[in-house]
Design a protein around this motif. Structure first.
Motif, PDB file in Angstrom:
ATOM      1  N   ALA A   1       0.847  -1.214  -0.198  1.00 51.52           N
ATOM      2  CA  ALA A   1       0.027   0.065  -0.087  1.00 51.52           C
ATOM      3  C   ALA A   1       0.947   1.341   0.008  1.00 51.52           C
ATOM      4  N   ALA A   2       1.823   1.397   0.787  1.00 52.51           N
ATOM      5  CA  ALA A   2       2.603   2.439   0.758  1.00 52.51           C
ATOM      6  C   ALA A   2       3.477   2.880  -0.409  1.00 52.51           C
ATOM      7  N   ILE A   3       3.962   1.582  -1.144  1.00 51.43           N
ATOM      8  CA  ILE A   3       4.522   1.856  -2.133  1.00 51.43           C
ATOM      9  C   ILE A   3       3.915   2.251  -3.300  1.00 51.43           C
ATOM     10  N   VAL A   4       2.701   1.588  -3.137  1.00 49.61           N
ATOM     11  CA  VAL A   4       1.750   1.874  -4.564  1.00 49.61           C
ATOM     12  C   VAL A   4       1.386   3.569  -4.334  1.00 49.61           C
ATOM     13  N   ARG A   5       1.131   3.826  -3.120  1.00 52.72           N
ATOM     14  CA  ARG A   5       0.463   5.298  -2.990  1.00 52.72           C
ATOM     15  C   ARG A   5       1.691   6.210  -3.360  1.00 52.72           C
ATOM     16  N   ALA A   6       2.730   6.049  -2.883  1.00 53.75           N
ATOM     17  CA  ALA A   6       4.028   6.776  -3.208  1.00 53.75           C
ATOM     18  C   ALA A   6       4.006   6.861  -4.793  1.00 53.75           C
ATOM     19  N   ALA A   7       4.016   5.738  -5.549  1.00 58.43           N
ATOM     20  CA  ALA A   7       4.176   5.798  -7.069  1.00 58.43           C
ATOM     21  C   ALA A   7       2.934   6.330  -7.672  1.00 58.43           C
ATOM     22  N   LEU A   8       1.875   6.172  -7.338  1.00 51.84           N
ATOM     23  CA  LEU A   8       0.677   7.001  -7.648  1.00 51.84           C
ATOM     24  C   LEU A   8       0.833   8.795  -7.807  1.00 51.84           C
ATOM     25  N   GLU A   9       1.164   9.026  -6.273  1.00 51.51           N
ATOM     26  CA  GLU A   9       1.383  10.308  -6.254  1.00 51.51           C
ATOM     27  C   GLU A   9       2.659  10.915  -7.163  1.00 51.51           C
ATOM     28  N   ALA A  10       3.355  10.048  -7.476  1.00 52.58           N
ATOM     29  CA  ALA A  10       4.598  10.529  -8.207  1.00 52.58           C
ATOM     30  C   ALA A  10       4.251  10.532  -9.884  1.00 52.58           C
ATOM     31  N   GLY A  11       3.003  10.301 -10.176  1.00 56.51           N
ATOM     32  CA  GLY A  11       2.368  10.338 -11.362  1.00 56.51           C
ATOM     33  C   GLY A  11       2.595   8.901 -12.341  1.00 56.51           C
ATOM     34  N   LYS A  12       3.145   7.844 -11.437  1.00 62.92           N
ATOM     35  CA  LYS A  12       3.357   6.650 -12.385  1.00 62.92           C
ATOM     36  C   LYS A  12       2.371   5.732 -12.284  1.00 62.92           C
ATOM     37  N   HIS A  13       2.260   5.113 -13.566  1.00 68.27           N
ATOM     38  CA  HIS A  13       1.178   3.951 -13.611  1.00 68.27           C
ATOM     39  C   HIS A  13       1.982   2.832 -12.827  1.00 68.27           C
ATOM     40  N   VAL A  14       1.087   2.051 -12.115  1.00 69.31           N
ATOM     41  CA  VAL A  14       1.499   1.078 -11.298  1.00 69.31           C
ATOM     42  C   VAL A  14       0.884  -0.521 -11.705  1.00 69.31           C
ATOM     43  N   ILE A  15       1.614  -1.446 -11.660  1.00 72.39           N
ATOM     44  CA  ILE A  15       1.335  -2.949 -11.508  1.00 72.39           C
ATOM     45  C   ILE A  15       1.874  -3.519 -10.092  1.00 72.39           C
ATOM     46  N   CYS A  16       0.556  -3.794  -9.202  1.00 72.45           N
ATOM     47  CA  CYS A  16       0.922  -4.256  -7.878  1.00 72.45           C
ATOM     48  C   CYS A  16       0.693  -5.997  -7.845  1.00 72.45           C
ATOM     49  N   GLU A  17       1.668  -6.468  -7.379  1.00 71.90           N
ATOM     50  CA  GLU A  17       1.276  -7.934  -6.909  1.00 71.90           C
ATOM     51  C   GLU A  17       0.235  -8.069  -6.033  1.00 71.90           C
ATOM     52  N   LYS A  18      -0.520  -8.925  -5.714  1.00 74.75           N
ATOM     53  CA  LYS A  18      -1.650  -9.148  -4.803  1.00 74.75           C
ATOM     54  C   LYS A  18      -1.267  -9.700  -3.665  1.00 74.75           C
TER      55      LYS A  18
END
Length: 370
Positions: free
Chosen positions: A88-105
């Motif tokens: 969650a923390a990594i995904v949030r940081a990446a989204l807030e940096a404007g990056k598309h994200v592929i996150c493992e479940k």
């Protein structure tokens, strides 16, 4: 939605967080999709450099912040391949940096956070995907097409199992056993989520309520004691459309390596997909049954477009993963590939997992929020 995949007009630059098995799978898929493997971050700078060397990344970064920094402003997508509780923390940081994200479940280890991440991605207009890759086997798509086209009739029952044996003895251990890294659910969040996603994807229906029993077979393992996460789960489900069924999920089933099986019982036919035999689909009828082999010339359009090698040349897990990443990248380029699992699907999986845990704890049926 389209069943065609449009190649990106420019090379997508991909970053990776984590350097283990799943990062290797993701990086192979990214490379197959024509991406530039720009770099990666891990738990330490040393591990990041090691991962970069092993995975063929251009650079190992000292931290996630450095990976997302201004000097990598052209980074398009971040693949998150780390322990569950860090997602969650990594995904949030990446989204807030404007990056598309592929996150493992799992996308997150609680439903509220997962929903927040899905909302954040939507608000930022970013592609955000979770690799429920078994839906990318051509014959899984064929099962979906048969059900959607009415060949099975009305689906009235579902029967599924996902059985593994990699934790079958008390000497077997892994970070997923520890809730501080793996989260409150292990077997169901890890592999049951794949089974549920495949069930809902192929039927086009959703689990409305369920009744679950979980079991921790080994309270202590090689390096973990007082284990609270489940080794197996048995679940009775009722779908919104009225179908009923059973699901069995286990990581302590000797002899089963990756036994993902889903059978849909319709009023006209039964349809059965087995992940360890992904080249065929069994269709059962009262008069006669048949085994349908993967042959692009005879499959539905969506199944055919995922059949990238001639019939008789087996396709497997990495091929499915490659197809998932290719579709995610085509979405980044502006296409709308059919069946791409998004953060909404990831959040859905967390809601189902929470319902399983709640039912197991109470002994009662649990409703699953739509």
């Amino acid at each position: 939605m389209t069943t065609d995949v449009t190649a990106p007009a420019r090379t997508i630059r991909a970053g990776f967080v984590g350097g283990g098995f799943m990062a290797a799978v993701h990086s192979r898929a990214a490379r197959a999709a024509g991406a530039a493997l720009a770099g990666g971050a891990s738990s330490t700078p040393e591990r990041a450099r090691d991962a970069a060397a092993r995975l063929g990344l251009q650079r190992g970064y000292d931290s996630l912040e450095q990976l997302l920094d201004a000097d990598t402003a052209d980074l398009d997508v971040v693949h998150v391949c780390t322990p569950n509780t860090t997602h969650a923390a990594i995904v949030r940081a990446a989204l807030e940096a404007g990056k598309h994200v592929i996150c493992e479940k799992p996308l997150a280890t609680d439903a509220r956070t997962a929903a927040e991440l899905a909302d954040l991605a939507a608000a930022r207009g970013l592609v955000a995907a979770v690799p429920f890759v078994y839906r990318f086997h051509p014959m899984a798509r064929e099962a979906r097409a048969l059900v959607a086209g009415g060949a099975a009739g009305r689906v009235v029952s579902v029967h599924g199992a996902y059985l593994q044996d990699w934790l079958a003895t008390p000497g077997d251990d892994d970070w997923r056993v520890d809730p501080s890294l793996g989260g409150p659910s292990r077997a169901f969040a890890d592999i049951g989520s794949h089974l549920v996603d495949l069930l809902e994807f192929t039927t086009g229906d959703r689990i409305a309520r369920l009744n679950a029993v979980t079991s921790t077979v080994y309270g202590s393992r090689a390096t973990n004691a007082d284990i609270a996460t489940e080794d197996l789960a048995a679940v009775v489900v009722e779908l919104a459309g009225g179908a009923v069924g059973t699901l069995l999920v286990s990581q302590v089933a000797p002899g089963h390596k990756n036994g993902l099986v889903l059978e849909l019982g319709g009023t006209s036919a039964s349809v059965r997909f087995e992940q360890e035999r992904p080249e065929t689909l069994w269709i059962g009828r009262t008069g006669a049954s048949q085994v349908v082999e993967r042959d692009a010339a005879r499959l539905s359009p969506d199944a055919a477009r995922l059949s990238i090698v001639p019939a008789g040349h087996p396709m497997g897990y990495q091929d499915a993963f490659n197809a998932f990443v290719a579709d995610a990248y085509s979405a980044i380029a502006g296409a709308a590939p059919d069946g791409l699992p998004t953060f909404d699907d990831g959040a859905r999986a967390v809601r189902v997992t929470e319902a399983v845990l709640a039912s197991a704890a109470s002994g009662d049926w649990a409703e699953v929020a739509a």
